[in-house]
Design a protein around this motif. Structure first.
Motif, mmCIF file in Angstrom:
data_model
loop_
_atom_site.group_PDB
_atom_site.id
_atom_site.type_symbol
_atom_site.label_atom_id
_atom_site.label_comp_id
_atom_site.label_asym_id
_atom_site.label_seq_id
_atom_site.Cartn_x
_atom_site.Cartn_y
_atom_site.Cartn_z
ATOM 1 N N GLY A 10 0.748 -1.160 -0.009
ATOM 2 C CA GLY A 10 -0.077 0.107 -0.189
ATOM 3 C C GLY A 10 0.781 1.286 0.102
ATOM 4 O O GLY A 10 0.186 2.283 -0.142
ATOM 5 N N HIS A 11 2.173 1.006 0.013
ATOM 6 C CA HIS A 11 2.924 2.221 0.063
ATOM 7 C C HIS A 11 2.993 3.088 -1.341
ATOM 8 O O HIS A 11 2.905 2.280 -2.462
ATOM 9 C CB HIS A 11 4.467 1.885 0.277
ATOM 10 N N CYS A 12 2.872 4.257 -1.361
ATOM 11 C CA CYS A 12 2.549 5.135 -2.341
ATOM 12 C C CYS A 12 3.638 4.971 -3.461
ATOM 13 O O CYS A 12 4.921 4.984 -3.101
ATOM 14 C CB CYS A 12 2.439 6.619 -2.089
ATOM 15 N N ASN A 13 3.365 5.169 -4.685
ATOM 16 C CA ASN A 13 4.308 5.198 -6.008
ATOM 17 C C ASN A 13 4.460 6.623 -6.202
ATOM 18 O O ASN A 13 3.490 7.629 -6.303
ATOM 19 C CB ASN A 13 3.553 4.616 -7.184
ATOM 20 N N GLY A 14 5.563 7.078 -6.477
ATOM 21 C CA GLY A 14 5.979 8.541 -6.869
ATOM 22 C C GLY A 14 5.804 9.525 -5.806
ATOM 23 O O GLY A 14 5.460 10.599 -6.009
ATOM 24 N N GLY A 15 6.039 9.146 -4.534
ATOM 25 C CA GLY A 15 5.927 10.098 -3.399
ATOM 26 C C GLY A 15 4.491 10.576 -3.320
ATOM 27 O O GLY A 15 3.700 9.761 -3.227
ATOM 28 N N CYS A 16 4.507 11.807 -2.470
ATOM 29 C CA CYS A 16 3.300 12.090 -1.935
ATOM 30 C C CYS A 16 3.053 13.608 -2.672
ATOM 31 O O CYS A 16 3.711 14.414 -2.971
ATOM 32 C CB CYS A 16 3.350 12.392 -0.419
ATOM 33 N N GLN A 17 1.637 13.907 -2.533
ATOM 34 C CA GLN A 17 1.479 15.084 -2.872
ATOM 35 C C GLN A 17 1.802 16.355 -1.836
ATOM 36 O O GLN A 17 2.165 15.904 -0.928
ATOM 37 C CB GLN A 17 -0.382 15.427 -2.941
ATOM 38 N N VAL A 18 1.745 17.467 -2.289
ATOM 39 C CA VAL A 18 2.298 18.687 -1.261
ATOM 40 C C VAL A 18 1.350 18.591 -0.047
ATOM 41 O O VAL A 18 0.216 18.613 -0.198
ATOM 42 C CB VAL A 18 2.235 19.969 -2.068
ATOM 43 N N GLY A 19 1.951 18.878 1.028
ATOM 44 C CA GLY A 19 1.010 18.622 2.314
ATOM 45 C C GLY A 19 1.023 17.361 2.912
ATOM 46 O O GLY A 19 0.447 17.406 3.980
ATOM 47 N N TRP A 20 1.586 16.396 2.307
ATOM 48 C CA TRP A 20 1.367 15.122 2.879
ATOM 49 C C TRP A 20 2.870 14.425 2.808
ATOM 50 O O TRP A 20 3.862 14.486 1.955
ATOM 51 C CB TRP A 20 0.500 14.351 2.034
ATOM 52 N N THR A 21 3.030 13.514 3.822
ATOM 53 C CA THR A 21 4.192 12.759 3.736
ATOM 54 C C THR A 21 3.961 11.210 4.565
ATOM 55 O O THR A 21 2.698 10.959 4.832
ATOM 56 C CB THR A 21 5.254 13.259 4.890
ATOM 57 N N GLY A 22 4.828 10.448 4.673
ATOM 58 C CA GLY A 22 4.602 9.158 5.163
ATOM 59 C C GLY A 22 4.712 7.985 3.926
ATOM 60 O O GLY A 22 4.402 8.310 2.810
ATOM 61 N N ALA A 23 5.042 6.715 4.262
ATOM 62 C CA ALA A 23 5.074 5.712 3.191
ATOM 63 C C ALA A 23 3.723 5.513 2.540
ATOM 64 O O ALA A 23 3.906 5.329 1.183
ATOM 65 C CB ALA A 23 5.494 4.329 4.023
ATOM 66 N N MET A 24 2.571 5.849 3.226
ATOM 67 C CA MET A 24 1.368 5.610 2.546
ATOM 68 C C MET A 24 0.835 7.126 2.451
ATOM 69 O O MET A 24 -0.657 7.166 2.377
ATOM 70 C CB MET A 24 0.613 4.956 3.272
ATOM 71 N N CYS A 25 1.590 8.327 2.594
ATOM 72 C CA CYS A 25 1.180 9.563 2.435
ATOM 73 C C CYS A 25 -0.013 10.075 3.431
ATOM 74 O O CYS A 25 -1.026 10.511 2.979
ATOM 75 C CB CYS A 25 0.800 9.977 1.281
ATOM 76 N N GLU A 26 0.086 9.229 4.597
ATOM 77 C CA GLU A 26 -1.051 9.179 5.757
ATOM 78 C C GLU A 26 -0.853 10.368 6.582
ATOM 79 O O GLU A 26 -1.999 10.830 7.639
ATOM 80 C CB GLU A 26 -1.211 8.093 6.314
ATOM 81 N N LYS A 27 0.258 11.264 6.560
ATOM 82 C CA LYS A 27 0.605 12.406 7.401
ATOM 83 C C LYS A 27 0.336 13.664 6.781
ATOM 84 O O LYS A 27 1.020 13.821 5.897
ATOM 85 C CB LYS A 27 1.916 12.198 8.109
ATOM 86 N N GLY A 28 -0.496 14.474 7.324
ATOM 87 C CA GLY A 28 -0.713 15.903 6.645
ATOM 88 C C GLY A 28 -0.111 16.867 7.323
ATOM 89 O O GLY A 28 -0.017 16.703 8.564
ATOM 90 N N TYR A 29 0.317 17.730 6.861
ATOM 91 C CA TYR A 29 1.118 18.906 7.610
ATOM 92 C C TYR A 29 0.754 20.174 6.794
ATOM 93 O O TYR A 29 0.342 20.295 5.609
ATOM 94 C CB TYR A 29 2.324 18.806 7.742
#
Length: 300
Positions: free
Chosen positions: A257-276
């Motif tokens: 379930g780890h994201c392909n191609g990184g995360c969108q701006v404002g998100w981080t984590g292996a699954m882009c589950e952390k917003g900032y």
């Protein structure tokens, strides 16, 4: 030469016998338990001892409980087993089994469960009698239940009167034999238990008749778990959705379930589950510094 040919033929016959497993009574001589015991020679183990030529209350071959509002009996198969059908031989007092046999009233309304724990509510209800009468209830009764589990549980109750016509007022166990037929080894199915379950079935279990998987290992889907997850899905049975905050929204590794191609701006984590959020600081040299401030967590 003839003797050698005979020896070879016999060897092949032995190997064939060893490789083909027929449905077996996997409950025979396994540990059993019941909610109460009436007499010293009527313990729960009497229902899995393979003896049921004497179907009387004092024959020493049947499990019996005291009367009460509920009655429960179970057998431990020693591990999770694939089950095909269950045969129950009820006490008859060695008399004809018809509407005049008073044991029918104690049998009616019974249920059978298959569970991985000793709690029937954790398992699957195989059968519940809601229609039998004293004239129609069979004995023995044959219940088809192609499932898997460790415990087979017989249950009856008299907790919500009034009861249907012919029912006893109290619940009893009067089981002379409970036979559980299935495959003794995990990962096999078919009439002779000779066919292997598909390799991607979850925990190696499949339907004992059809060979279809009860669940799939990670990244697979379909009745026999032969298909990769469709795009946007991952995990066991492909039941999880990839995060829409992935750099490539809705696309991820079908195993993790780890994201392909990184995360969108404002998100981080292996699954882009952390917003900032980005906080802007103006320094004395008019240089702007962006610092992340985490605001939330979620799991896709």
């Amino acid at each position: 030469m003839a003797g050698m040919v005979l020896l070879v033929c016999c060897s092949w016959a032995v190997l064939l016998c060893l490789s083909v497993q027929a449905y077996e009574n996997i409950a025979l001589h396994q540990p059993a338990w019941q909610s109460s015991t009436r007499l010293f020679n009527t313990g729960a183990e009497r229902a899995v001892d393979g003896e049921y030529t004497n179907l009387s209350w004092n024959g020493g071959q049947c499990a019996q409980s005291n009367w009460g509002h509920t009655a429960e009996w179970r057998v431990d198969l020693g591990g999770v087993r694939s089950i095909h059908h269950i045969v129950i031989q009820y006490m008859t007092a060695n008399k004809v089994w018809d509407e005049n046999n008073f044991y029918t009233g104690w049998f009616m309304g019974f249920s059978v469960y298959i569970s991985n724990t000793t709690n029937r509510e954790d398992g699957v209800l195989c059968f519940r009698d809601t229609n039998y009468t004293s004239a129609t209830i069979p004995n023995p009764v044959n219940i088809t239940c192609p499932y898997h589990g460790r415990y087979v549980i017989y249950y009856n109750n008299r907790t919500h009167p009034p009861f249907p016509e012919g029912y006893s007022d109290d619940a009893y166990i009067r089981l002379c034999e409970v036979e559980v037929y299935g495959c003794p080894s995990r990962g096999y199915y078919g009439e002779n238990c000779s066919l292997e379950c598909p390799q991607n079935c979850q925990d190696g279990y499949c339907d004992i008749v059809e060979g279809t998987c009860f669940g799939c290992a990670h990244r697979y889907m379909g009745p026999r778990c032969t298909q990769d997850c469709k795009e946007g899905l991952y995990g066991s049975n492909c039941s999880q959705n990839c995060s829409m905050t992935c750099g490539d929204p809705g696309r991820c590794d079908i195993m993790t379930g780890h994201c392909n191609g990184g995360c969108q701006v404002g998100w981080t984590g292996a699954m882009c589950e952390k917003g900032y959020q980005l906080t802007i600081y103006n320094t004395h040299k008019n240089v702007y510094i962006l610092k992340p401030s985490y605001i939330s967590k979620f799991y896709a």
